[in-house]
Motif scaffolding. Structure first.
Motif, short mmCIF file in Angstrom:
data_model
loop_
_atom_site.label_atom_id
_atom_site.label_comp_id
_atom_site.label_asym_id
_atom_site.label_seq_id
_atom_site.Cartn_x
_atom_site.Cartn_y
_atom_site.Cartn_z
N ASP A 95 65.99 84.34 1.30
CA ASP A 95 66.09 84.36 2.76
C ASP A 95 65.29 83.25 3.44
O ASP A 95 65.73 82.68 4.44
CB ASP A 95 65.69 85.74 3.30
N ALA A 96 64.13 82.93 2.90
CA ALA A 96 63.32 81.88 3.51
C ALA A 96 63.96 80.50 3.32
O ALA A 96 63.84 79.63 4.19
CB ALA A 96 61.92 81.89 2.92
N LYS A 97 64.65 80.29 2.21
CA LYS A 97 65.36 79.03 2.01
C LYS A 97 66.48 78.89 3.04
O LYS A 97 66.73 77.80 3.58
CB LYS A 97 65.91 78.94 0.60
N LEU A 98 67.14 80.01 3.34
CA LEU A 98 68.21 79.96 4.35
C LEU A 98 67.63 79.73 5.73
O LEU A 98 68.22 79.00 6.55
CB LEU A 98 69.02 81.26 4.30
N MET A 99 66.48 80.32 6.01
CA MET A 99 65.82 80.05 7.29
C MET A 99 65.46 78.58 7.39
O MET A 99 65.65 77.94 8.44
CB MET A 99 64.56 80.92 7.41
N ALA A 100 64.95 78.00 6.31
CA ALA A 100 64.58 76.59 6.29
C ALA A 100 65.81 75.71 6.51
O ALA A 100 65.76 74.73 7.27
CB ALA A 100 63.90 76.23 4.97
#
Length: 305
Positions: free
Chosen positions: A115-120
């Motif tokens: 999820d954090a990669k997608l936020m980035a």
């Protein structure tokens, strides 16, 4: 021209957020439902599928009208094989082929990522990190996740597992973490720890939102509480800046709502603790896309799959 629609899902330890986005990555419809984490993996997967079906029905679409789906999960993912290694805050997940399970259940091609990669990805393409070549984008909530943009590309690492900033150890010894390590950053600045410390300092019923409001009004105890959290984050960011020399660090998630008391403290500690060249370079910014960043990133990933 036929319109494109994407299903985007953000799986969290507490809630599932799901949306339908169009080809311009505008959210057409969004829903939130509880994550049935205690009921096991099958129940969680079923909830993801149900959310997709409910959204399409509300927009008078069929599943065949959906060009693809993206799912963000709070844990490490083998992106090439589309397997979720495990989820630290959701029990019962170990090497789960979530993409294949979702597609088998509803017929929509699906891409799964951290999820954090997608936020980035979303903040880099359409938010605060747009125009940067090197950025660290973090989400501060129950856990601490991050995505690394290096040289204008999302950096995944040798095992597609790079970016676990929340599991950066801050001390030689300290509290156990669900990841199996000790003294991880997440155990010092995750929501559960911050809430416990806020209630010890400000009162047994206080929320983090109330602690932020108190700090904004100049309450000394609230300011001291956020200063302590900011120092912990600033120390971690100084280390990351020394190693990666980013243009900026972008902070999202619920904790980022603390505003200036948190951000000013982070900046001061980072400048003091980072090496001079790296410390002068890096900017610390609040995420621009708010709570929708993960959904927008999931749709972007689905479009590119």
């Amino acid at each position: 021209m036929k319109h494109k629609y994407f299903i985007a899902i953000d799986l969290g330890g507490t809630n599932i957020k799901a949306a339908v986005l169009d080809e311009k990555f505008s959210i057409l419809k969004k829903i939130t439902l509880p994550t049935p984490a205690a009921s096991g993996r099958k129940a969680v997967v079923a909830a993801l599928v149900s959310a997709a079906k409910a959204l399409t029905k509300e927009l008078s679409l069929s599943l065949k009208d959906i060009s693809g789906a993206g799912i963000g999960v709070p844990g490490p993912v083998d992106f090439e094989k589309q397997i979720v290694h495990f989820l630290p805050n959701i029990p019962g997940w170990k090497r789960v082929p979530l993409s294949a399970l979702f597609t088998a259940a509803c017929g929509i091609s699906c891409v799964v990522d951290n999820d954090a990669k997608l936020m980035a990805l979303a903040e880099y393409e359409r938010g605060a990190a747009k125009g940067s070549r090197n950025a660290i984008c973090l989400t501060l909530g129950t856990g601490v996740g991050a995505g690394l943009i290096l040289g204008g590309r999302l950096y995944r690492g040798s095992d597609n597992a790079a970016g676990e900033v929340g599991h950066l150890p801050l001390n030689e010894d300290g509290p156990l973490c669900p990841c199996g390590g000790r003294a991880c950053l997440e155990r010092y600045v995750g929501n559960n720890t911050l809430l416990k410390e806020a209630r010890a300092a400000l009162g047994a019923s206080v929320t983090l939102e109330q602690a932020s409001a108190l700090a904004a009004r100049g309450d000394r105890r609230a300011l001291a509480f956020w200063r302590k959290a900011a120092e912990r984050l600033g120390i971690a960011f100084a280390g990351l800046s020394n190693v990666l020399n980013p243009d900026m660090i972008v902070i999202g998630g619920g904790v980022s709502g603390a505003g200036r008391p948190l951000f000013d403290g982070i900046k001061e500690t980072l400048r003091r603790r980072a090496m001079p060249v790296q410390g002068r370079r890096v900017k610390v910014l609040k995420a621009a896309l708010g709570n929708d960043a993960g959904l927008i990133g999931a749709a972007l990933a689905a479009e590119r799959a």
